[in-house]
Design an enzyme around this catalytic site. Sequence first.
Site, PDB file in Angstrom:
ATOM      1  N   GLY A  40      47.570  -1.391  -6.165  1.00 53.38           N
ATOM      2  CA  GLY A  40      48.336  -0.306  -5.576  1.00 53.38           C
ATOM      3  C   GLY A  40      48.481  -0.491  -4.079  1.00 53.38           C
ATOM      4  O   GLY A  40      47.637  -1.118  -3.438  1.00 53.38           O
ATOM      5  N   TYR A  70      56.912   4.346   0.285  1.00 51.34           N
ATOM      6  CA  TYR A  70      55.701   3.780   0.887  1.00 51.34           C
ATOM      7  C   TYR A  70      56.018   3.042   2.187  1.00 51.34           C
ATOM      8  O   TYR A  70      55.117   2.794   2.985  1.00 51.34           O
ATOM      9  CB  TYR A  70      55.007   2.808  -0.069  1.00 51.34           C
ATOM     10  CG  TYR A  70      54.501   3.398  -1.352  1.00 51.34           C
ATOM     11  CD1 TYR A  70      54.565   4.767  -1.623  1.00 51.34           C
ATOM     12  CD2 TYR A  70      53.962   2.573  -2.335  1.00 51.34           C
ATOM     13  CE1 TYR A  70      54.104   5.293  -2.822  1.00 51.34           C
ATOM     14  CE2 TYR A  70      53.488   3.084  -3.531  1.00 51.34           C
ATOM     15  CZ  TYR A  70      53.572   4.441  -3.777  1.00 51.34           C
ATOM     16  OH  TYR A  70      53.115   4.939  -4.971  1.00 51.34           O
ATOM     17  N   ASN A 276      37.185  -4.249  -9.019  1.00 51.74           N
ATOM     18  CA  ASN A 276      38.130  -3.497  -9.851  1.00 51.74           C
ATOM     19  C   ASN A 276      38.763  -4.350 -10.940  1.00 51.74           C
ATOM     20  O   ASN A 276      39.218  -3.825 -11.963  1.00 51.74           O
ATOM     21  CB  ASN A 276      39.232  -2.892  -8.981  1.00 51.74           C
ATOM     22  CG  ASN A 276      38.734  -1.789  -8.064  1.00 51.74           C
ATOM     23  OD1 ASN A 276      37.663  -1.223  -8.294  1.00 51.74           O
ATOM     24  ND2 ASN A 276      39.487  -1.493  -7.025  1.00 51.74           N
TER      25      ASN A 276
END
Length: 319
Positions: A40, A70, A276
């Site tokens: 992300g 963004y 992650n």
Amino acid sequence: MHLSAALCLLPWALAGASSVPAVTIRGVHGPVQMPLLGIGTWLYNNSVAKDAVTSAFHLGYRHVDTATSYENQLGVGEALADLKLARESFFITSKIPGGLNASATAAAADSCLKELKVDYVDLMLIHFPADFGKNGSRKERQVEWKALEAWAKSGKAKAIGISHYCRRQLDDILQVASVPVAVNQVQYHVGMGTAGRLATDDKSYMKQKGVLYQSFSPLCGPCDPPDNKELLTGSLVTTIGKHYNKTGPQVALRWLVQQGIPVIPKSHVAAHQKENSEIFDFELNEQDMALLTAATRPAVGGGPSASDSGDCGIEELVV
């Protein structure tokens, strides 16, 4: 999830890294494989986004999530160009704002490709069922969707979808859609497994309609303290993690991907990105999955209450 979306292994990762499973989504011209893990980039500027994508892709990520709003697609595009990977070897998700007319839809989507330095994206989403001022209507949603369909059919997106949409807003799209709604990207994480429809943006209805449910903020990073740390160091995820020699974040992410829900955790720190990504070499047992599903903290964040994301209550303009 709608399990025409069967899991499979694809060679998304670099040599020496673990393969990332993918899920099948319904594309413009047929099935499309979407990696269950991506990086992300929300709230990153161009420089941080470039570094984050570069680091993540060196670790084996092959999916990046960005958006017009963004304001970091130039950085993402620079990272991807510098990596010099074959275009078909990685997956890009981008998003254009809601509330656009037909010409503005095509222009916004074309701008994404220009900034990303690519000829197509794998998945283009409409970011919100209205503009970011929460002004929207059924007619406007339908006009934008049809314009995005036309854009995608020209070869500029393999699949298209939505974000922050609930049942009523999805139904508006389905009335006019000639291309499948591939994905609905919403906030979803441990703590929301038994939450109601207003919190989950009608999760069960998405499954019923064959729309893949994707999680943003899978670790509740934007949630208010102390909930923003609950899935990192909270007792539930860390206690379960000890059974598998895994960390709290790895348990929280595994709970999602084990259900076939793609995740896009955000980090610009290589050690955290690696952590992650190491979620495909173990499986939570039925009891631990049930405990995580039953958890009620952290609740959905950013909405008017702990039981309401705010997405389903957007008032309609009369147009």
